[in-house]
Design a protein around this motif. Structure first.
Motif, short mmCIF file in Angstrom:
data_model
loop_
_atom_site.label_atom_id
_atom_site.label_comp_id
_atom_site.label_asym_id
_atom_site.label_seq_id
_atom_site.Cartn_x
_atom_site.Cartn_y
_atom_site.Cartn_z
N THR A 23 25.67 19.35 23.82
CA THR A 23 24.40 19.77 24.42
C THR A 23 24.65 21.09 25.15
N GLU A 24 23.60 21.68 25.69
CA GLU A 24 23.79 22.90 26.49
C GLU A 24 24.72 22.61 27.67
N LYS A 25 24.55 21.44 28.27
CA LYS A 25 25.43 21.06 29.39
C LYS A 25 26.87 20.93 28.91
N GLY A 26 27.08 20.36 27.72
CA GLY A 26 28.42 20.23 27.15
C GLY A 26 29.06 21.57 26.89
N VAL A 27 28.28 22.51 26.37
CA VAL A 27 28.78 23.87 26.12
C VAL A 27 29.18 24.52 27.45
N ALA A 28 28.36 24.33 28.47
CA ALA A 28 28.66 24.92 29.78
C ALA A 28 29.93 24.32 30.38
N VAL A 29 30.11 23.01 30.23
CA VAL A 29 31.32 22.36 30.75
C VAL A 29 32.55 22.88 30.03
N ARG A 30 32.48 23.01 28.70
CA ARG A 30 33.60 23.55 27.93
C ARG A 30 33.93 24.98 28.38
N ARG A 31 32.90 25.79 28.55
CA ARG A 31 33.10 27.18 28.98
C ARG A 31 33.77 27.22 30.36
N LYS A 32 33.30 26.37 31.26
CA LYS A 32 33.86 26.34 32.61
C LYS A 32 35.32 25.90 32.59
#
Length: 147
Positions: free
Chosen positions: A101-110
């Motif tokens: 999800t968008e949240k998953g992508v953001a967590v991976r990026r972080k």
């Protein structure tokens, strides 16, 4: 550890030290880059979905060398946290794909950013000679990984 007669003791010592050092570095990187406190399997599943895109539970399980039931538990936790979502399979209505999800992508990026920031800061604390030695060791480590 069994000792091989044809391997010099110094090679055994290098193997042991290398295993310990790489293990310690990996554990430290995981600790420094995991503010969400994901389990190792959750982080690995997110990384695989990030790299390869949407996939099935069975394909993820095969890629991570775990049982599909174990991967199912991992995916259920990630889905509950809103990091992944289910999508219909484009050709097989019986299967489901999992995607970030968008949240998953953001967590991976972080997580990637935190890992790189910590490692850069740690490298910056080394003296120039140690930095040169480590830079030279990278190519040797790559060759080991490719062998």
């Amino acid at each position: 550890m069994a000792r091989h007669q044809d391997r010099p003791a110094s090679a055994e010592a290098i193997v042991e030290e290398l295993l310990q050092a790489t293990g310690q570095l990996l554990r430290r990187l995981r600790a420094e880059s995991n503010p969400s406190e994901l389990t190792w399997s959750q982080s690995a599943a997110l990384a695989r979905l990030d790299k390869n895109g949407p996939t099935t539970t069975a394909d993820l399980a095969r890629a991570e060398a775990v049982k599909p039931q174990s991967m199912g538990v991992t995916l259920a936790a990630l889905e509950q946290d809103g990091l992944i979502e289910r999508r219909p399979h484009p050709t097989d209505g019986r299967q489901v794909l999992f995607a970030l999800t968008e949240k998953g992508v953001a967590v991976r990026r972080k997580h990637r950013l935190l890992k790189r920031e910590w490692l850069a800061a740690a490298l910056g604390k080394l003296d120039p000679e140690a930095q040169r030695t480590l830079a030279a060791a990278v190519s040797v480590l790559r060759r080991l990984g490719d062998s």
